[in-house]
Design an enzyme around this catalytic site. Structure first.
Site, mmCIF file in Angstrom:
data_model
loop_
_atom_site.group_PDB
_atom_site.id
_atom_site.type_symbol
_atom_site.label_atom_id
_atom_site.label_comp_id
_atom_site.label_asym_id
_atom_site.label_seq_id
_atom_site.Cartn_x
_atom_site.Cartn_y
_atom_site.Cartn_z
ATOM 1 N N GLY A 226 0.814 -1.209 0.000
ATOM 2 C CA GLY A 226 0.000 0.000 0.000
ATOM 3 C C GLY A 226 0.847 1.258 0.000
ATOM 4 O O GLY A 226 1.844 1.370 -0.723
ATOM 5 N N ALA A 227 0.478 2.205 0.849
ATOM 6 C CA ALA A 227 1.194 3.482 0.919
ATOM 7 C C ALA A 227 2.622 3.325 1.418
ATOM 8 O O ALA A 227 3.457 4.225 1.231
ATOM 9 C CB ALA A 227 0.431 4.446 1.830
ATOM 10 N N GLY A 229 4.707 1.275 0.225
ATOM 11 C CA GLY A 229 5.568 0.955 -0.894
ATOM 12 C C GLY A 229 5.555 -0.509 -1.273
ATOM 13 O O GLY A 229 4.609 -1.248 -1.000
ATOM 14 N N GLY A 255 -2.920 -2.415 -7.490
ATOM 15 C CA GLY A 255 -2.098 -3.615 -7.534
ATOM 16 C C GLY A 255 -1.957 -4.170 -8.936
ATOM 17 O O GLY A 255 -0.886 -4.661 -9.333
ATOM 18 N N ASP A 256 -3.030 -4.079 -9.716
ATOM 19 C CA ASP A 256 -2.987 -4.550 -11.098
ATOM 20 C C ASP A 256 -2.068 -3.670 -11.942
ATOM 21 O O ASP A 256 -1.353 -4.155 -12.824
ATOM 22 C CB ASP A 256 -4.393 -4.552 -11.698
ATOM 23 C CG ASP A 256 -5.386 -5.305 -10.831
ATOM 24 O OD1 ASP A 256 -4.976 -6.294 -10.186
ATOM 25 O OD2 ASP A 256 -6.556 -4.894 -10.777
#
Length: 312
Positions: A226-227, A229, A255-256
């Site tokens: 996520g945020a 990294g 994510g894709d």
């Protein structure tokens, strides 16, 4: 010139309905202040981004014939070669609601159910594509009628053909798929937690269990956080990317987008550092937009410059 071709396998496409609201009140009437409806599913998202970057994308898998038109229009728009097998029934719908705090609530419905004969057709199609393509991406969930063992069999076949196979899934599909030893796997923290059977409580645990996946014989293990990294393990060494700060609008497809960026790096034989920086910047842009689109070249260069990559 590098071979820009890639095959994306999407077994369970979905129509993504995304909405933003101030706060989700369970059991109450909730009013959405902005919304968007797009053809999706993880594999479709990966194919869309890859094609926009510049890859020659062939998309295969299954698609419900009853509501395929929205997908077909998108494939034509992005120049994606459509090798999806049409099946009876409708594609599922995914409802995704984001509140003012950035919290995402997802409600995923079921779609079509596949007969065994259709699975054999996909195996034959993959065998044919393997004669002309070297990069394959399996991304997303399994529809009714497809077992995780069958998925692992397709991956194993391509690995034995010497193909580069990138794999992104969750649950039993992830568990069986990693045992087929794809070239790269990309779990997020939730998917990695599911694989080990308990919540992850520290970065040390993420590194430990990511290394356990690599020990099976997988060259590249990428964990999206996520945020915080992205962590990437290759040859026993971890690298970390730290994304630039962006205004989070919608995390659907981030994510894709990361997977697409990682594949683009592989296709172009980029270094690990360059690939990680590019794919992280691309994913950072994805959370700032409602759809799955790549940024203009100037903005992308700026985001890449603002992305930090360093050893762990």
């Amino acid at each position: 010139m590098a071979d820009k071709k890639a095959v994306v396998v999407c077994l369970n496409p979905a129509i993504d309905q995304t909405g933003s609201l101030q706060k989700l009140e369970v059991g109450e009437l909730n009013r959405v202040h902005s919304d968007n409806t797009i053809p999706g599913g993880k594999g479709v998202n990966v194919a869309s981004v890859l094609s926009q970057i510049g890859a020659e994308v062939t998309l295969t898998g299954f698609i419900g014939a009853d509501n395929a038109e929205m997908f077909e229009q998108m494939f034509m728009q992005h120049g994606i070669t459509d090798e999806m097998l049409r099946v009876e029934g409708s594609n599922r719908t995914n409802l995704k609601l984001t509140d003012a705090d950035g919290q995402l609530t997802e409600i995923n419905f079921s779609g079509f159910t596949l007969p065994a004969s259709t699975l054999d057709k996909l195996g034959q199609l993959l065998s044919g594509l393997a004669r002309t393509h070297k990069t394959f991406i399996f991304s997303g969930s399994l529809p009714n009628g497809v077992s995780a063992i069958r998925l692992a069999g397709w991956i194993h076949f391509l690995v034995m053909q010497g193909k580069t196979v990138v794999f992104d899934a969750s649950g039993d599909a992830f568990d069986k798929g990693v045992k087929a030893l794809p070239s790269m796997v990309k779990p997020n923290l939730y998917e990695l937690s599911g694989w080990i059977g308990k919540p992850l409580t520290s970065e040390a645990e993420v590194l430990q269990h990511g290394a356990e996946i690599a020990a099976l014989g997988i060259k590249d293990v990428v964990v999206s956080c996520g945020a915080q990294g992205v962590l990437w393990l290759r040859n026993g060494e971890w690298m970390r990317s730290i994304p630039p700060e962006v205004n989070v609008v919608n995390s659907v497809g981030a994510g894709d987008t990361l997977v697409a960026g990682l594949c683009w790096g592989k296709i172009n034989s980029w270094s690990q550092s360059k690939t990680l920086k590019f794919s992280t910047a691309l994913a950072a842009h994805a959370v700032s937009e409602a759809g799955v689109e790549i940024p203009e070249a100037v903005l992308l260069r700026k985001l890449v410059t603002q992305t930090t990559v360093k050893p762990v």
